[in-house]
Scaffold this motif. Sequence first.
Motif, mmCIF file in Angstrom:
data_model
loop_
_atom_site.group_PDB
_atom_site.id
_atom_site.type_symbol
_atom_site.label_atom_id
_atom_site.label_comp_id
_atom_site.label_asym_id
_atom_site.label_seq_id
_atom_site.Cartn_x
_atom_site.Cartn_y
_atom_site.Cartn_z
ATOM 1 N N LYS A 82 -43.729 65.609 -0.476
ATOM 2 C CA LYS A 82 -42.441 65.147 -0.055
ATOM 3 C C LYS A 82 -41.252 65.274 -1.086
ATOM 4 N N GLU A 83 -41.448 64.719 -2.126
ATOM 5 C CA GLU A 83 -40.871 64.763 -3.377
ATOM 6 C C GLU A 83 -40.887 65.605 -4.524
ATOM 7 N N LEU A 84 -42.214 65.751 -4.725
ATOM 8 C CA LEU A 84 -42.833 66.396 -5.967
ATOM 9 C C LEU A 84 -42.215 67.674 -6.066
ATOM 10 N N GLN A 85 -41.848 68.017 -7.611
ATOM 11 C CA GLN A 85 -41.679 69.470 -7.724
ATOM 12 C C GLN A 85 -42.398 70.080 -8.851
ATOM 13 N N GLN A 86 -42.764 71.052 -8.859
ATOM 14 C CA GLN A 86 -43.749 71.696 -9.801
ATOM 15 C C GLN A 86 -43.393 72.963 -10.417
ATOM 16 N N LEU A 87 -43.944 73.149 -11.512
ATOM 17 C CA LEU A 87 -43.931 74.591 -12.106
ATOM 18 C C LEU A 87 -45.403 75.182 -12.522
ATOM 19 N N ILE A 88 -45.790 76.148 -11.925
ATOM 20 C CA ILE A 88 -47.095 76.549 -11.956
ATOM 21 C C ILE A 88 -47.034 77.823 -12.928
ATOM 22 N N VAL A 89 -48.059 77.645 -13.977
ATOM 23 C CA VAL A 89 -48.198 78.844 -14.802
ATOM 24 C C VAL A 89 -49.654 79.197 -14.948
ATOM 25 N N ALA A 90 -49.852 80.551 -14.940
ATOM 26 C CA ALA A 90 -51.264 81.066 -15.169
ATOM 27 C C ALA A 90 -51.429 81.403 -16.596
ATOM 28 N N MET A 91 -52.181 80.262 -17.010
ATOM 29 C CA MET A 91 -52.285 80.266 -18.797
ATOM 30 C C MET A 91 -53.388 81.268 -19.076
ATOM 31 N N SER A 92 -54.314 81.733 -18.164
ATOM 32 C CA SER A 92 -55.152 82.717 -18.482
ATOM 33 C C SER A 92 -55.606 83.281 -17.118
ATOM 34 N N GLY A 93 -55.874 84.478 -17.086
ATOM 35 C CA GLY A 93 -56.189 85.282 -15.658
ATOM 36 C C GLY A 93 -55.235 85.218 -14.696
ATOM 37 N N SER A 94 -55.465 85.386 -13.599
ATOM 38 C CA SER A 94 -54.444 85.625 -12.537
ATOM 39 C C SER A 94 -54.919 84.747 -11.384
ATOM 40 N N PHE A 95 -53.829 84.459 -10.349
ATOM 41 C CA PHE A 95 -54.275 83.758 -9.250
ATOM 42 C C PHE A 95 -52.836 84.027 -8.251
ATOM 43 N N ASN A 146 -57.475 83.279 -4.581
ATOM 44 C CA ASN A 146 -57.576 84.378 -5.377
ATOM 45 C C ASN A 146 -57.786 84.418 -6.821
ATOM 46 N N PHE A 147 -58.272 83.364 -7.270
ATOM 47 C CA PHE A 147 -58.494 83.008 -8.819
ATOM 48 C C PHE A 147 -59.271 84.401 -9.461
ATOM 49 N N SER A 148 -58.811 84.661 -10.542
ATOM 50 C CA SER A 148 -59.578 86.005 -11.235
ATOM 51 C C SER A 148 -60.751 84.919 -11.958
ATOM 52 N N SER A 149 -61.782 85.470 -12.380
ATOM 53 C CA SER A 149 -62.655 84.779 -13.405
ATOM 54 C C SER A 149 -62.007 84.534 -14.559
ATOM 55 N N GLY A 150 -62.292 83.275 -15.012
ATOM 56 C CA GLY A 150 -61.650 82.650 -16.092
ATOM 57 C C GLY A 150 -60.120 82.358 -15.913
#
Length: 142
Positions: free
Chosen positions: A55-68, A102-106
């Motif tokens: 409802k209220e949460l905002q996010q920033l999502i970062v791929a620190m390693s690998g991909s998704f 679709n997470f990559s390995s790692g």
Amino acid sequence: MSIDNCRIIDLPKIADQRGNLSVIEGGNQIPFDIKRVYYLYDVPGGSARAGHGHKELQQLIVAMSGSFDVIVDDGNGRKKFQLNRSYFGLYIPKGMWREVENFSSGGVCLVLASTEYDPLDYFHDYDEFKKFVNVKNNSLQQ
């Protein structure tokens, strides 16, 4: 809010022969103060996480390693973002459903959140999320 408000933020990248450094400051690079940080890791390759709305949460999502891939949904449309660089963050405003797949390995998924954990802010049922969006949209139109 709509999926058009979801966007990739190009984070500062300070290149150095010893390695790169990126900075994220709440209210500066991202449009909210950071109240919580968490990360997903050791997710089996090809697996999915999330599948909920806020409802209220905002996010920033970062791929620190690998991909998704991150799929965002505003109840009226869906959009997919592929994250695979640690200097790109996906901003997700409030009122969005998200799925991470679709997470990559790692792969390591870092999430910066605008609120502390509140179970009452979550939608785990997509139909309930859609009802919330429709009620909210109808009240804004009146």
